[in-house]
Design a protein around this motif. Structure first.
Motif, PDB file in Angstrom:
ATOM      1  N   MET A 110       0.837  -1.200   0.000  1.00 39.54           N
ATOM      2  CA  MET A 110       0.000   0.000   0.000  1.00 39.54           C
ATOM      3  C   MET A 110       0.871   1.249   0.000  1.00 39.54           C
ATOM      4  O   MET A 110       1.993   1.254   0.517  1.00 39.54           O
ATOM      5  CB  MET A 110      -0.920  -0.001   1.238  1.00 39.54           C
ATOM      6  N   SER A 111       0.354   2.303  -0.562  1.00 40.59           N
ATOM      7  CA  SER A 111       1.090   3.573  -0.606  1.00 40.59           C
ATOM      8  C   SER A 111       1.157   4.189   0.786  1.00 40.59           C
ATOM      9  O   SER A 111       0.341   3.872   1.659  1.00 40.59           O
ATOM     10  CB  SER A 111       0.406   4.543  -1.557  1.00 40.59           C
ATOM     11  N   LYS A 112       2.121   5.094   0.992  1.00 36.38           N
ATOM     12  CA  LYS A 112       2.270   5.753   2.294  1.00 36.38           C
ATOM     13  C   LYS A 112       1.022   6.537   2.670  1.00 36.38           C
ATOM     14  O   LYS A 112       0.607   6.550   3.837  1.00 36.38           O
ATOM     15  CB  LYS A 112       3.490   6.674   2.269  1.00 36.38           C
ATOM     16  N   SER A 113       0.411   7.185   1.688  1.00 42.90           N
ATOM     17  CA  SER A 113      -0.792   7.977   1.991  1.00 42.90           C
ATOM     18  C   SER A 113      -1.956   7.071   2.384  1.00 42.90           C
ATOM     19  O   SER A 113      -2.730   7.394   3.298  1.00 42.90           O
ATOM     20  CB  SER A 113      -1.175   8.842   0.788  1.00 42.90           C
ATOM     21  N   ALA A 114      -2.088   5.913   1.721  1.00 47.88           N
ATOM     22  CA  ALA A 114      -3.166   4.979   2.051  1.00 47.88           C
ATOM     23  C   ALA A 114      -2.941   4.371   3.431  1.00 47.88           C
ATOM     24  O   ALA A 114      -3.886   4.186   4.210  1.00 47.88           O
ATOM     25  CB  ALA A 114      -3.259   3.879   0.991  1.00 47.88           C
ATOM     26  N   ILE A 115      -1.665   4.062   3.736  1.00 52.13           N
ATOM     27  CA  ILE A 115      -1.341   3.521   5.054  1.00 52.13           C
ATOM     28  C   ILE A 115      -1.667   4.527   6.145  1.00 52.13           C
ATOM     29  O   ILE A 115      -2.281   4.192   7.165  1.00 52.13           O
ATOM     30  CB  ILE A 115       0.143   3.102   5.114  1.00 52.13           C
ATOM     31  N   ALA A 152      -4.094  -6.452  13.520  1.00 51.00           N
ATOM     32  CA  ALA A 152      -4.785  -7.531  12.825  1.00 51.00           C
ATOM     33  C   ALA A 152      -5.930  -7.015  11.956  1.00 51.00           C
ATOM     34  O   ALA A 152      -6.225  -7.574  10.894  1.00 51.00           O
ATOM     35  CB  ALA A 152      -5.314  -8.545  13.838  1.00 51.00           C
ATOM     36  N   LEU A 153      -6.582  -5.928  12.398  1.00 44.49           N
ATOM     37  CA  LEU A 153      -7.700  -5.362  11.647  1.00 44.49           C
ATOM     38  C   LEU A 153      -7.250  -4.486  10.481  1.00 44.49           C
ATOM     39  O   LEU A 153      -8.012  -4.269   9.531  1.00 44.49           O
ATOM     40  CB  LEU A 153      -8.591  -4.530  12.581  1.00 44.49           C
ATOM     41  N   ALA A 154      -6.032  -3.990  10.542  1.00 45.64           N
ATOM     42  CA  ALA A 154      -5.557  -3.007   9.559  1.00 45.64           C
ATOM     43  C   ALA A 154      -5.717  -3.467   8.109  1.00 45.64           C
ATOM     44  O   ALA A 154      -6.193  -2.687   7.266  1.00 45.64           O
ATOM     45  CB  ALA A 154      -4.107  -2.632   9.855  1.00 45.64           C
ATOM     46  N   PRO A 155      -5.356  -4.716   7.756  1.00 46.16           N
ATOM     47  CA  PRO A 155      -5.512  -5.136   6.356  1.00 46.16           C
ATOM     48  C   PRO A 155      -6.950  -5.466   5.952  1.00 46.16           C
ATOM     49  O   PRO A 155      -7.180  -5.952   4.848  1.00 46.16           O
ATOM     50  CB  PRO A 155      -4.626  -6.399   6.271  1.00 46.16           C
TER      51      PRO A 155
END
Length: 364
Positions: A110-115, A152-155
């Motif tokens: 994922m891109s830095k902005s999306a992260i 764990a929820l992040a993705p």
């Protein structure tokens, strides 16, 4: 247990052995989207093996795992859209909270902005924003648990697996985090598959509880089903406190489901928990402590026995008392009662009563 929704997960005929030890025996199970399912059972019953097979950390000997309509049996963990929270949280000690949470997103490319957008959303949601730059060693047990959950929820997985994630917390914090975890599950609408050996934890948090014993499912149902309508003696004894009495079936009313039960010559009436009992069959009956009542005089209920109080245990808001029965020598019933009721009886004989629907007749 059937559901109106298309199952998110289907386990079909899953078996697993380790050498000569059978961990799972032809298990079938479904999990619906947004459902909180708890696997409950003693050590070695197969619950953690099921979780590891679901996550892709173990391969079943037989059977299939269907996730969102796709057969993922042969897929590795990173291709299953499933994430896991471990008992020890497995946080990277050299990374900050933000770095721990972003680790899986970076692996996905994922891109830095999306992260950053995803981290900001999750930190606000789980009230972790003030701790973004702290390391795991600078957090409390409850905060570390939330970070592990956030990571764990992040993705955005389809299913979250939780392997006794509250085991390291003290009793007071554990209860607080139980409520938080259930609240998070409801707000995210994610399916949670939670493994525990703690019956109270399972009853508190679950939509469904699957009770395991020796690699097989003993009962799959709501917390209320398991507690008040156990399908087997094992479930009755494992989930909550109960009195188990042994007797013989004297008759069955097929229309009402009521069963006439002989307990050492005492005629009682209960309800069959499962199956169709036959007259003359030896069976057991489960009587939950809170469903029994004390009386000074013989009550007009379906079931009543007479005895004397032999033991009193003060439990704060209520007491547990042991009643030695006159009509069944050598037999004792334990009853929960409030302190005010108990003080009325003293050492005088008492009657213990219960309704027919509070007595679950179980296979012997």
């Amino acid at each position: 247990m059937s559901s109106e929704k298309e199952p998110l997960v289907r386990l079909e005929g899953i078996s697993k052995s380790f050498g000569k030890a059978v961990a799972l025996h032809e298990m079938d199970l479904t999990i619906s989207p947004g459902e909180f399912v708890t696997f409950l059972g003693p050590s070695g019953c197969g619950k953690s093996t099921t979780l590891r097979i679901l996550g892709g950390f173990e391969k079943p000997d037989t059977g299939r795992i269907i996730l969102s309509g796709e057969d993922v049996t042969a897929l590795p963990p990173e291709r299953r859209h499933i994430n896991m929270v471990f008992q020890d949280y497995a946080l990277f000690p050299h990374m900050t909270v933000a770095q721990n949470m972003s680790f899986g997103l970076e692996l996905k490319g994922m891109s830095k902005s999306a992260i950053k957008a995803r981290l900001d959303e999750l930190m606000a949601f789980l009230e972790l924003t003030p701790f973004a730059d702290r390391y795991p060693s600078q957090l409390s047990g409850g905060q570390r648990q939330r970070v592990a959950l956030a990571r764990a929820l992040a993705p955005d997985p389809d299913l979250l697996l939780l392997d006794e994630p509250l085991g390291a917390l003290d009793a007071k914090l554990r209860h607080q985090v139980q409520l938080e975890l259930k609240s998070i599950q409801r707000r995210t609408h994610k399916a949670f598959f939670f493994v525990t050996h703690d019956q109270e934890e399972a009853l508190t948090m679950s939509d469904r509880i699957v009770v395991m014993n020796a690699g097989r499912i003993e009962q799959d149902g709501t917390p209320e089903d398991l507690y008040f309508r156990p399908a087997s003696r094992f479930v009755a004894e494992f989930v909550g406190d109960t009195n188990l009495i042994e007797g013989e079936i004297r008759g069955v009313d097929r229309a009402s489901g009521q069963v006439r039960f002989d307990w050492q010559g005492i005629p009682l009436t209960g309800l069959a928990a499962s199956g169709a009992p036959q007259e003359g069959q030896k069976m057991a009956a489960s009587l939950r402590l809170e469903n029994l009542s004390l009386h000074a005089e013989q009550p007009g209920t379906a079931n009543a026995v007479r005895g004397r109080i032999t033991e009193r245990v003060f439990l704060g808001s209520r007491s547990a008392v042991d009643i030695a029965l006159e009509d069944a020598p050598g037999q004792t019933l334990r009853v929960f009662t409030d302190v005010a009721t108990l003080s009325q009886h003293g050492d005088a004989p008492v009657w213990v009563s219960w309704d027919a629907d509070a007595m679950a007749i179980l296979p012997h």
